[in-house]
Write an enzyme that holds these catalytic residues in place. Structure first.
Site: not given
Length: 231
Positions: A41, A43, A144, A149-152, A179-180, A200-201
């Site tokens: 990613d 940005m 998306m 722009g942001f995780g979580g 995303g998610g 991601g996480s």
């Protein structure tokens, strides 16, 4: 566009969720756990209100991770500006946001000229119809499932209508979701027709990333195999 006999599942951990102080080691850990590619990613603090890394980091990472497929998610304004830099750094695919350029066709051409694969991303508020004229000219469409722009963030299930629309019209297209995405949401993405899965996480933060990757891969492959039998 993809031209194999059918589309296949590919899992790409988002390395932004890893320990960036040991980025190469974290990337290798994901590859050793069964990742098919790495999702990076980028940005710029303008297109999205966050700042990550650029082509110098990618160039250094390529020296350590020599063969992995680098999928560059370019969340940047003026994506044309960084095409050659990323190609020189060792990127394999350059995914730009259609909202970030006034000349998508020109951007696609420049990426091809730089010998990279081409992806186009769309934000949640962008209609899937906007990318339809370009699908035949690219390798992948990224839908998306959170605001970039942001995780979580929480997975936006209503984005699956975009995935379904793409899969119904383009059976062989690589469709990426980002995303998610994790074990709790992979089923919805798979049923809609997504085959390139960014996580991601759920993967990077797991004590057993191989198990999570395999779980998601099996879910997507089951859907693909079922669709083949139904044809």
């Amino acid at each position: 566009m993809a031209c194999s006999s059918d589309y296949t599942c590919k899992i790409g951990p988002s390395i932004l969720n890893s320990d960036l102080s040991i980025l190469a080691n974290e990337c290798q850990r994901m590859l050793d756990s069964g990742a098919d590619y790495l999702h990076l990613d980028v940005m710029d603090g303008h297109f999205v209100p966050n700042l990550t890394f650029g082509h110098p980091v990618v160039k250094c990472l390529r020296k350590k991770i020599t063969t992995a497929f680098f999928d560059m998610h370019m969340m940047v304004s003026n994506p044309e500006q960084w095409i050659q830099n990323m190609a020189d750094a060792g990127a394999n695919q350059y995914t730009f946001h259609i909202e970030a350029t006034e000349d998508p066709a020109g951007c696609i051409r420049k990426i091809r000229e730089a010998n990279m694969k081409v992806g186009i991303g769309i934000k949640p508020g962008t209609s899937v119809d906007v990318v339809m004229p370009y699908v035949e000219d690219v390798d992948m469409i990224l839908v998306m499932t959170v605001e970039p722009g942001f995780g979580g963030q929480k997975f936006m299930e209503d984005m699956m209508s975009k995935v379904r629309a793409l899969r119904e019209r383009f059976r062989l297209l690589d469709i990426e979701v980002d995303g998610g995405i994790g074990p709790a949401t992979i089923g919805k993405a798979a049923e809609a027709g997504a085959n390139m899965i960014v996580s991601g996480s759920a993967v990077v933060g797991s004590d057993d990333p191989r198990r999570v990757i395999n779980q998601m891969r099996n879910c997507v492959q089951d859907v693909i195999q079922r669709s083949q039998l139904e044809r």
